[in-house]
Write an enzyme that holds these catalytic residues in place. Structure first.
Site, PDB file in Angstrom:
ATOM      1  CB  SER A 147      -0.863   0.022   1.268  1.00  0.00           C
ATOM      2  OG  SER A 147      -1.488   1.282   1.417  1.00  0.00           O
ATOM      3  CE1 TYR A 160      -3.910  -2.301   5.377  1.00  0.00           C
ATOM      4  CE2 TYR A 160      -3.202  -0.029   5.061  1.00  0.00           C
ATOM      5  CZ  TYR A 160      -3.696  -1.210   4.550  1.00  0.00           C
ATOM      6  OH  TYR A 160      -3.986  -1.301   3.206  1.00  0.00           O
ATOM      7  CE  LYS A 164      -1.567  -3.749   3.106  1.00  0.00           C
ATOM      8  NZ  LYS A 164      -1.829  -4.873   2.183  1.00  0.00           N
TER       9      LYS A 164
HETATM   10  P1  NAP Z   1     -12.073  -5.091   0.015  1.00  0.00           P
HETATM   11  O1  NAP Z   1     -12.762  -4.465  -1.153  1.00  0.00           O
HETATM   12  O2  NAP Z   1     -12.606  -4.853   1.369  1.00  0.00           O
HETATM   13  O3  NAP Z   1     -12.015  -6.663  -0.280  1.00  0.00           O
HETATM   14  C1  NAP Z   1     -11.446  -7.507   0.625  1.00  0.00           C
HETATM   15  C2  NAP Z   1     -11.463  -8.946   0.088  1.00  0.00           C
HETATM   16  O4  NAP Z   1     -10.635  -9.715   0.936  1.00  0.00           O
HETATM   17  C3  NAP Z   1     -12.823  -9.604   0.114  1.00  0.00           C
HETATM   18  O5  NAP Z   1     -12.923 -10.460  -1.010  1.00  0.00           O
HETATM   19  C4  NAP Z   1     -12.805 -10.399   1.419  1.00  0.00           C
HETATM   20  O6  NAP Z   1     -13.737 -11.468   1.316  1.00  0.00           O
HETATM   21  C5  NAP Z   1     -11.341 -10.852   1.424  1.00  0.00           C
HETATM   22  N1  NAP Z   1     -10.698 -11.131   2.721  1.00  0.00           N
HETATM   23  C6  NAP Z   1     -10.660 -10.337   3.801  1.00  0.00           C
HETATM   24  N2  NAP Z   1      -9.918 -10.913   4.784  1.00  0.00           N
HETATM   25  C7  NAP Z   1      -9.462 -12.093   4.285  1.00  0.00           C
HETATM   26  C8  NAP Z   1      -8.652 -13.148   4.804  1.00  0.00           C
HETATM   27  N3  NAP Z   1      -8.156 -13.104   6.048  1.00  0.00           N
HETATM   28  N4  NAP Z   1      -8.398 -14.219   4.027  1.00  0.00           N
HETATM   29  C9  NAP Z   1      -8.892 -14.281   2.772  1.00  0.00           C
HETATM   30  N5  NAP Z   1      -9.665 -13.329   2.226  1.00  0.00           N
HETATM   31  C10 NAP Z   1      -9.955 -12.248   2.973  1.00  0.00           C
HETATM   32  O7  NAP Z   1     -10.521  -4.655   0.089  1.00  0.00           O
HETATM   33  P2  NAP Z   1      -9.570  -3.977  -1.004  1.00  0.00           P
HETATM   34  O8  NAP Z   1      -9.654  -2.525  -0.839  1.00  0.00           O
HETATM   35  O9  NAP Z   1      -9.808  -4.595  -2.304  1.00  0.00           O
HETATM   36  O10 NAP Z   1      -8.141  -4.393  -0.439  1.00  0.00           O
HETATM   37  C11 NAP Z   1      -7.373  -5.437  -1.031  1.00  0.00           C
HETATM   38  C12 NAP Z   1      -5.909  -5.194  -0.746  1.00  0.00           C
HETATM   39  O11 NAP Z   1      -5.516  -3.930  -1.247  1.00  0.00           O
HETATM   40  C13 NAP Z   1      -5.516  -5.202   0.730  1.00  0.00           C
HETATM   41  O12 NAP Z   1      -4.256  -5.827   0.871  1.00  0.00           O
HETATM   42  C14 NAP Z   1      -5.395  -3.726   1.079  1.00  0.00           C
HETATM   43  O13 NAP Z   1      -4.512  -3.497   2.149  1.00  0.00           O
HETATM   44  C15 NAP Z   1      -4.834  -3.214  -0.225  1.00  0.00           C
HETATM   45  N6  NAP Z   1      -5.005  -1.764  -0.427  1.00  0.00           N
HETATM   46  C16 NAP Z   1      -6.249  -1.223  -0.577  1.00  0.00           C
HETATM   47  C17 NAP Z   1      -6.360   0.146  -0.796  1.00  0.00           C
HETATM   48  C18 NAP Z   1      -7.688   0.834  -1.017  1.00  0.00           C
HETATM   49  O14 NAP Z   1      -7.742   2.083  -1.022  1.00  0.00           O
HETATM   50  N7  NAP Z   1      -8.769   0.100  -1.197  1.00  0.00           N
HETATM   51  C19 NAP Z   1      -5.210   0.942  -0.838  1.00  0.00           C
HETATM   52  C20 NAP Z   1      -3.972   0.355  -0.673  1.00  0.00           C
HETATM   53  C21 NAP Z   1      -3.876  -1.015  -0.485  1.00  0.00           C
HETATM   54  P3  NAP Z   1     -14.302 -12.274   2.603  1.00  0.00           P
HETATM   55  O15 NAP Z   1     -14.946 -11.273   3.499  1.00  0.00           O
HETATM   56  O16 NAP Z   1     -15.244 -13.289   2.021  1.00  0.00           O
HETATM   57  O17 NAP Z   1     -13.082 -12.925   3.211  1.00  0.00           O
END
Ligand code: NAP
Length: 256
Positions: A147, A160, A164
């Site tokens: 991130s 968090y 990262k």
């Molecule tokens: P999201 O939309 O909330 O989706 C999260 C996904 O992860 C869901 O499919 C959830 O499904 C699954 N999940 C959660 N905990 C899990 C676990 N312990 N084991 C397996 N699956 C799990 O999140 P996102 O924003 O796409 O984030 C994805 C990644 O991008 C993360 O690593 C996050 O740190 C990174 N990121 C996001 C952003 C942002 O702005 N969105 C920015 C920087 C980095 P279930 O509930 O069915 O498990």
């Protein structure tokens, strides 16, 4: 039918964790659109079922499994499924937890342990367990989802953000060890991307405006914009890129 003309991943098998929503889903979709067979997964069976159905209805080759990345028996299922599809070429470690929001020293020990267990330890273990299969691929790929917070911690994403940052170090260290097997290892650092995870910011006008002030492109990113970047790293086009952290953050400041 796929809307992507590039077909760089035909014949490849990919595992993408946490891929039933948001960034992971968009990555899985793009890899499959480019021709890969993709194993998608997350914790909740209903999410796995819905995401699998959606991607299959688009004519994509995917297999859905439930997997909580902290559970060894669940991770094992991912690699068994890959073997059944012919092996493993691409691992995308995308799962993250962020149970607390607040200053780093306000984080409880149990939250710290959870954050590091899901975000860092399971990424390490997934890479370790995928290694024998990726070695057989002879052109394996690992992509860790870090991130922008790993480079520039915000005050409210304390622990968090540190987890990262650890992934950036993991990327460099694993890339060194696996280079001899022609496996590339990179991470991506998304900025603010419109998903459920970032909803607390993007659904609040005041918070979103404050965030945009720090984003030169002056908009929130979309998951599909992350999928394309990962497809590049996963493909032959990315064959000479390893040990790198690719920032996809609309120009946000990004130096460690
Ligand atoms: P999201 O939309 O909330 O989706 C999260 C996904 O992860 C869901 O499919 C959830 O499904 C699954 N999940 C959660 N905990 C899990 C676990 N312990 N084991 C397996 N699956 C799990 O999140 P996102 O924003 O796409 O984030 C994805 C990644 O991008 C993360 O690593 C996050 O740190 C990174 N990121 C996001 C952003 C942002 O702005 N969105 C920015 C920087 C980095 P279930 O509930 O069915 O498990």
């Amino acid at each position: 039918m796929s809307r992507v003309a590039l077909k760089r991943l035909v014949g490849k098998v990919a595992v993408v964790t946490a891929s039933t929503e948001g960034i992971g889903f968009a990555i899985a979709q793009r890899l499959a659109e480019e021709g890969a067979k993709v194993i998608i997964s997350s914790r909740k069976p209903e999410n796995v079922e819905a995401a699998t159905r959606k991607l299959l209805s688009q004519g994509l080759e995917v297999k859905g499994l439930t997997c909580h990345v902290s559970k060894p028996e669940d991770r094992k299922k991912l690699f068994e499924a890959a073997q059944k599809l012919g092996g493993l070429d691409i691992l995308v470690s995308n799962a993250a937890a962020n149970p607390t929001v607040g200053g780093i020293l306000d984080c409880s020990e149990s939250s710290w342990d959870k954050i590091f267990d899901v975000n860092v330890k399971s990424s390490f273990l997934l890479a370790k367990e995928a290694y024998p299969l990726l070695k057989e691929s002879r052109a394996g790929r690992i992509i860790f989802v870090s991130s922008i917070a790993g480079m520039n911690p915000s005050e409210y994403l304390g622990a968090y953000a540190v987890s990262k940052t650890a992934l950036l170090g993991l990327t460099k260290a694993v890339s060194l060890q696996l280079a001899r097997d022609n496996i590339t290892v990179n991470s991506i650092c998304p900025g603010l991307i419109r998903t459920k995870f970032s909803d607390a910011i993007t659904s609040n006008e005041v918070f979103e405006e404050a965030a945009l002030a720090n984003i030169p492109l002056n908009r929130v990113g979309e998951p599909v914009e992350i999928g394309g970047a990962v497809a590049f790293l996963a493909s032959e086009d990315g064959s000479y890129v390893t040990g790198e952290n690719l920032v996809i953050a609309g120009g946000m400041p990004s130096r460690l």
